[in-house]
Structure formats: C-alpha cells, structure tokens
Enzyme design. Structure first.
Site, PDB file in Angstrom:
ATOM      1  N   LYS A  22       0.850  -1.207   0.000  1.00 11.49           N
ATOM      2  CA  LYS A  22       0.000   0.000   0.000  1.00 11.49           C
ATOM      3  C   LYS A  22       0.880   1.249   0.000  1.00 11.49           C
ATOM      4  O   LYS A  22       0.653   2.180  -0.767  1.00 11.49           O
ATOM      5  CB  LYS A  22      -0.872  -0.001   1.250  1.00 11.49           C
ATOM      6  CG  LYS A  22      -1.503   1.330   1.584  1.00 11.49           C
ATOM      7  CD  LYS A  22      -2.353   1.302   2.822  1.00 11.49           C
ATOM      8  CE  LYS A  22      -1.607   1.450   4.100  1.00 11.49           C
ATOM      9  NZ  LYS A  22      -1.210   2.823   4.459  1.00 11.49           N
ATOM     10  N   ASN A  23       1.932   1.240   0.845  1.00 16.26           N
ATOM     11  CA  ASN A  23       2.740   2.457   1.014  1.00 16.26           C
ATOM     12  C   ASN A  23       3.731   2.680  -0.109  1.00 16.26           C
ATOM     13  O   ASN A  23       4.452   3.678  -0.102  1.00 16.26           O
ATOM     14  CB  ASN A  23       3.442   2.419   2.374  1.00 16.26           C
ATOM     15  CG  ASN A  23       2.438   2.552   3.497  1.00 16.26           C
ATOM     16  OD1 ASN A  23       1.270   2.869   3.262  1.00 16.26           O
ATOM     17  ND2 ASN A  23       2.868   2.273   4.715  1.00 16.26           N
ATOM     18  N   ARG A  92      -4.939  10.631   4.365  1.00 17.21           N
ATOM     19  CA  ARG A  92      -3.940  11.685   4.443  1.00 17.21           C
ATOM     20  C   ARG A  92      -2.809  11.516   3.448  1.00 17.21           C
ATOM     21  O   ARG A  92      -2.167  12.485   3.056  1.00 17.21           O
ATOM     22  CB  ARG A  92      -3.410  11.826   5.853  1.00 17.21           C
ATOM     23  CG  ARG A  92      -2.711  10.610   6.411  1.00 17.21           C
ATOM     24  CD  ARG A  92      -2.239  10.861   7.808  1.00 17.21           C
ATOM     25  NE  ARG A  92      -1.788  12.196   8.013  1.00 17.21           N
ATOM     26  CZ  ARG A  92      -0.607  12.664   7.611  1.00 17.21           C
ATOM     27  NH1 ARG A  92       0.185  11.882   6.924  1.00 17.21           N
ATOM     28  NH2 ARG A  92      -0.243  13.896   7.853  1.00 17.21           N
ATOM     29  N   CYS A 116      -4.327  12.309  12.706  1.00 18.83           N
ATOM     30  CA  CYS A 116      -5.094  11.051  12.744  1.00 18.83           C
ATOM     31  C   CYS A 116      -4.856  10.464  14.132  1.00 18.83           C
ATOM     32  O   CYS A 116      -4.200  11.055  14.973  1.00 18.83           O
ATOM     33  CB  CYS A 116      -4.641  10.110  11.641  1.00 18.83           C
ATOM     34  SG  CYS A 116      -3.069   9.373  11.970  1.00 18.83           S
ATOM     35  N   ARG A 121       0.737  14.549  13.008  1.00 15.51           N
ATOM     36  CA  ARG A 121       1.243  14.324  11.649  1.00 15.51           C
ATOM     37  C   ARG A 121       1.320  15.610  10.820  1.00 15.51           C
ATOM     38  O   ARG A 121       0.638  15.794   9.827  1.00 15.51           O
ATOM     39  CB  ARG A 121       0.418  13.250  10.960  1.00 15.51           C
ATOM     40  CG  ARG A 121       0.447  11.974  11.795  1.00 15.51           C
ATOM     41  CD  ARG A 121      -0.169  10.800  11.166  1.00 15.51           C
ATOM     42  NE  ARG A 121       0.671  10.240  10.116  1.00 15.51           N
ATOM     43  CZ  ARG A 121       0.302   9.167   9.419  1.00 15.51           C
ATOM     44  NH1 ARG A 121      -0.862   8.625   9.664  1.00 15.51           N
ATOM     45  NH2 ARG A 121       1.058   8.673   8.466  1.00 15.51           N
ATOM     46  N   ASP A 303       5.316   0.487  11.801  1.00 19.25           N
ATOM     47  CA  ASP A 303       4.059  -0.142  11.364  1.00 19.25           C
ATOM     48  C   ASP A 303       3.945  -1.595  11.821  1.00 19.25           C
ATOM     49  O   ASP A 303       2.913  -2.217  11.599  1.00 19.25           O
ATOM     50  CB  ASP A 303       3.931  -0.094   9.839  1.00 19.25           C
ATOM     51  CG  ASP A 303       3.775   1.332   9.339  1.00 19.25           C
ATOM     52  OD1 ASP A 303       3.926   1.553   8.132  1.00 19.25           O
ATOM     53  OD2 ASP A 303       3.526   2.222  10.163  1.00 19.25           O
ATOM     54  N   ARG A 396      -8.337  -0.654   5.311  1.00 20.47           N
ATOM     55  CA  ARG A 396      -7.530   0.349   4.612  1.00 20.47           C
ATOM     56  C   ARG A 396      -6.217  -0.240   4.142  1.00 20.47           C
ATOM     57  O   ARG A 396      -5.653   0.177   3.147  1.00 20.47           O
ATOM     58  CB  ARG A 396      -7.251   1.542   5.546  1.00 20.47           C
ATOM     59  CG  ARG A 396      -8.436   2.438   5.832  1.00 20.47           C
ATOM     60  CD  ARG A 396      -7.982   3.665   6.581  1.00 20.47           C
ATOM     61  NE  ARG A 396      -6.744   4.154   5.993  1.00 20.47           N
ATOM     62  CZ  ARG A 396      -5.736   4.674   6.700  1.00 20.47           C
ATOM     63  NH1 ARG A 396      -5.833   4.773   8.004  1.00 20.47           N
ATOM     64  NH2 ARG A 396      -4.633   5.089   6.111  1.00 20.47           N
TER      65      ARG A 396
END
Ligand code: EPZ
Length: 417
Positions: A22-23, A92, A116, A121, A303, A396
């Site tokens: 995802k990132n 975001r 968040c 952030r 993470d 997500r």
C-alpha cells in the site's frame, strides 16, 4: 458496520501470498501525474486507501482503469491541480500529490491532511523542502496554496519523513537544475518510487541511502512498473504465525526489507527461514521477552510495533518497547489490557509483562496496524471470543485479512452488524 469475530486456540499453518505494498502504490499513483503518457502499475493491492487515491486523482482528471491488480493511469486529460478537503481528509497520504502537481502545473491547491489517531502528523518538512525548491507556499482556509517554478536546491530534512521524501523527489524530478536531499527516508518504498520515476525518464540516484540526488528533466513519459511486496503485511502474518505457535510461510516477500524485525522475532525465540522470496516462521518452544525501539528504516518499522507488542503480551519475561516515530501509537495497549494483557505506558515507552494467556473480549480498532494487532490477539486468546469493531481501519491496509487468516486455520470471520 462490519465486525470481525475471532476465537483463539488454532495454530496458523500453511502459506499465504503477500500483496503489493500500500505504502508503495500510493506514491506511485501520485507519480503518474508527472508523465505525459500513461503509467501502468501491476501488483496493486485492492484496498480502501488505493480506492481513495483513485478517487482523488480521478477528481483532478486522471483517467484510471483498475482491473484485477493492474492499474492504468492516463494523465493526458489531467485538469485541475486541486485536491479538495472532503477527499484528502479521508486518506492523508493524498497529500503526496502536492509535489507532482507543482511539477506539472507550477501551482497547486491541496487540503492540509490533518492529524489522525496516531499523531498530529504535521507536513512542515514537506513545505520547507518545497520552499527550498523555490515554491511560494501559503496556508489559507485549511489549504496549502503553492505556486512557483521549481529550481534545484540542496535540502536537509529535519527528520527522514517518508512522505516528505516522496513529495520532494516528485517535485525535484522536473525542477531546473540539480537537487540534493540529505537525511532522507530510506524505506524500500522510496526505492520503488525512484525506480518508477527513472523508468519515466527522471534522473534520480541514491534512493535507499540518506542522500538522494535528482537532476531535473523537462518532461517525463509513461512506464510500466510492478509494485513491490508489502513488507508490513508480510511481517503481520509472520507475527500471527509465531503468536499462535504455528508454522507459516509468506510468499512473495523480501526479507531484506525487514532486517531488524526478523532479528527481533528470532531473538524472541521464533525460527525464521528465508528461501528467496519465501519467509517461514514458527515458534516451537514458546516466546521470550525482547526489548525494541521503532526507528526509520532500516530500523524496526513503526508499522509493526503494535503486532510485536501483541506477541510479547504472552512472552516469558518483561519487554520494553519504545515508539520513537509517532507520538501516540500505543492505542492498542488499552484494548490488549481488556483481553488480559499486563502493559504499563510511560510516554513513548511501553512495559509489557508476559502473562500466561489472553482472553477474548469486545475491542475497538483505532488505527490500521492496531486493528491487525487485535486480530492477532484474538487468535492468541485461549478462551472467549474477540469482537473487533470499526474494521474499516483494517480494510484500509489489508485485503480481506479475515479470509486469509482463516485459510491458515484461524477461527475468524467477518459479520455484518
Ligand atoms: C508513512 O507515513 C507511511 N504511510 C506510514 O504508514 C508509516 O508509519 C510512516 O511513513 C513511517 O514509516 C504511507 O506511506 C502512506 P513520516 P508518513 O512523514 O509519510 C513526523 C501505515 O500504517 N513528520 O515518515 O506520513 C510525523 O509526525 C501508515 O501504513 C513531521 O513532523 O510518515 C511522524 O512523527 C501509518 N513533519 C514522523 O515524522 C512532516 O512534515 C514520521 O512521519 C512530516 C512528518
């Protein structure tokens, strides 16, 4: 609203395929704004955050086709360099379009992403870097209004921010002259973005080190690119295997992307075997306490902190965890305590005293990785059912995680409320 119900006691066994990261996919999608021709991405994960980015880019005029795991992004009718609040607030990372928009249009209007659950952030590092590249920045009604011709510069980041590194790489790829960015993020996703930008015609070197050099070019073309595997998803499944005393092999994973994490799993007593792009984890003799601190890559990934904390709840001994990247990333602790864990928080340090077992309980997901950690806790519990609410957080970043954990033997299902 969906819920995920988990009943513990089954050791996870078997193999699971790791999806695209995802990132990595999110900045790669933003990079398509820079090109004059379509970009084709393969191995794109089907996740809510990807759909959110798709919506924002489509809103600005990008033609996107997303079938299976292939995504074609055609920028030829790209129109307005404006990303509205109602779309940016949902995800975001959409703030990562700023650098590309300025490089394409010489101006941009992007909503500030806001904070968040895991922290305020801020985006000061992004904005300071863009100003160094000659961009005039003003903040009006919650929007960043940027304007100016990009000129190469030497930039030193105050902190190796992943998003700021990505925004500045994309902006500088079409700046006039040479840009050198030091103290940059070194995550594998940064290298993946550099690979795509260079395939589009950019001249970027040093990605993955703490100094990136970019020679600006006048225009970028299209390219085809395979999104790199998701190291955080791989790590999440490996923790689940060890936490349930199982034996799982994750396929299509890159062990070199998880250096400290895999060492810590082994230090805790797991057996880790790496064969090419397969990583196998098992825990034949139980788990003992370990200390770790999260750090920018190649340190222990923030993470994976919540997942590792969960594992250590039933380790033998006392573990000390320091979260140095985000200011509020221990929200899973209170939920784990509801399940019988013994955790004390002191600022950015968590003391986890191993207990014999956890028990199922109704819990609430607070952010993406904390929710994955709660699913692991439910699988670890030796009695009771865990009902996880607000599962949109988990969707997500993980594709149908309950189905994939169930395919490994986990007693886990999704129910519609
Ligand atoms: C990326 O977020 C990831 N998201 C995050 O993953 C990940 O946790 C984070 O990098 C760190 O690895 C995406 O790639 C979409 P940062 P990002 O800028 O870029 C402070 C997940 O679970 N900071 O490296 O937003 C910031 O407050 C998500 O998949 C500033 O102070 O992270 C934080 O404390 C969560 N000013 C620290 O730096 C800035 O201008 C690291 O943030 C920017 C950041």
């Amino acid at each position: 609203m969906d819920k995920i119900l988990v009943r513990g006691g089954n050791p996870l066994k078997g193999t699971v395929q790791v999806r695209g990261a995802k990132n990595a996919a999110l900045p790669l999608m933003a990079a398509a704004i820079l090109g004059e021709e379509p970009v084709v991405l393969h191995n794109v994960p089907c996740l809510h955050d990807i759909f959110s980015m798709d919506k924002i880019l489509a809103h600005m005029g990008m033609a996107i086709e997303f079938t299976g795991r292939a995504m074609t992004l055609d920028p030829r009718n790209f129109g307005t360099p404006e990303a509205p609040y109602e779309l940016v607030r949902k995800m975001r990372a959409s703030f990562f379009v700023l650098g590309s928009l300025i490089a394409r249009f010489g101006r941009a209007k992007v909503s500030l992403p806001g904070g968040c659950a895991i922290g305020t952030r801020p985006v000061d590092i992004h904005l300071k870097g863009l100003e160094a590249l000659g961009v005039k920045i003003c903040i009006e009604d919650g929007y960043v209004i940027a304007d100016g011709k990009l000129k190469g510069a030497n930039i030193a980041l105050d902190f190796p921010s992943v998003g700021a590194t990505e925004n500045l790489m994309m902006a500088a790829s079409k700046a006039e002259g040479i840009t050198r960015i030091s103290n940059v993020a070194r995550e594998p996703e940064i290298e993946d973005l550099a690979r795509l930008l260079n395939a589009m015609g950019a001249q970027i070197s040093g990605a993955g080190t703490d100094l990136i050099t970019i020679v600006g070019v006048d225009s970028l073309g299209g390219a085809e690119h395979v999104v790199l595997p998701d190291r955080i998803e791989a790590g999440t499944f490996l923790v689940a295997a060890v936490a349930t005393r199982g034996d799982v092999t994750v396929q299509n994973a890159i062990a070199d992307d998880l250096p400290v994490f895999l060492d810590k799993l082994e230090e805790a007593g797991a057996t880790i075997e790496v064969h090419g792009t397969k990583i196998r984890a098992a825990a034949p003799n139980g788990i003992k306490a370990v200390d770790f601190s999260t750090r920018p890559h190649p340190g222990f990934a923030t993470d994976l902190q919540a997942q590792m904390m969960t594992l250590l709840c039933c380790a033998e001994g006392v573990s000390r965890i320091k979260e140095t990247v985000f200011e509020n990333r221990f929200m899973q602790a209170a939920e784990l305590v509801r399940m019988g864990a013994d955790i004390d928080l002191d600022g950015n340090t968590a003391i986890v005293r191993g207990v014999k077992s956890l028990s199922g309980a109704p819990v609430m997901a607070s952010d993406l990785r904390a929710s994955a950690a709660l699913a692991i806790a439910g699988l670890m519990a030796d009695h009771g059912e865990t009902a996880i609410s607000r599962v949109y957080h988990i969707d997500r970043g993980y594709e149908r995680i309950e189905e994939r954990l169930a395919s490994l033997g986990g007693d886990i299902e999704r129910v519609r409320e």
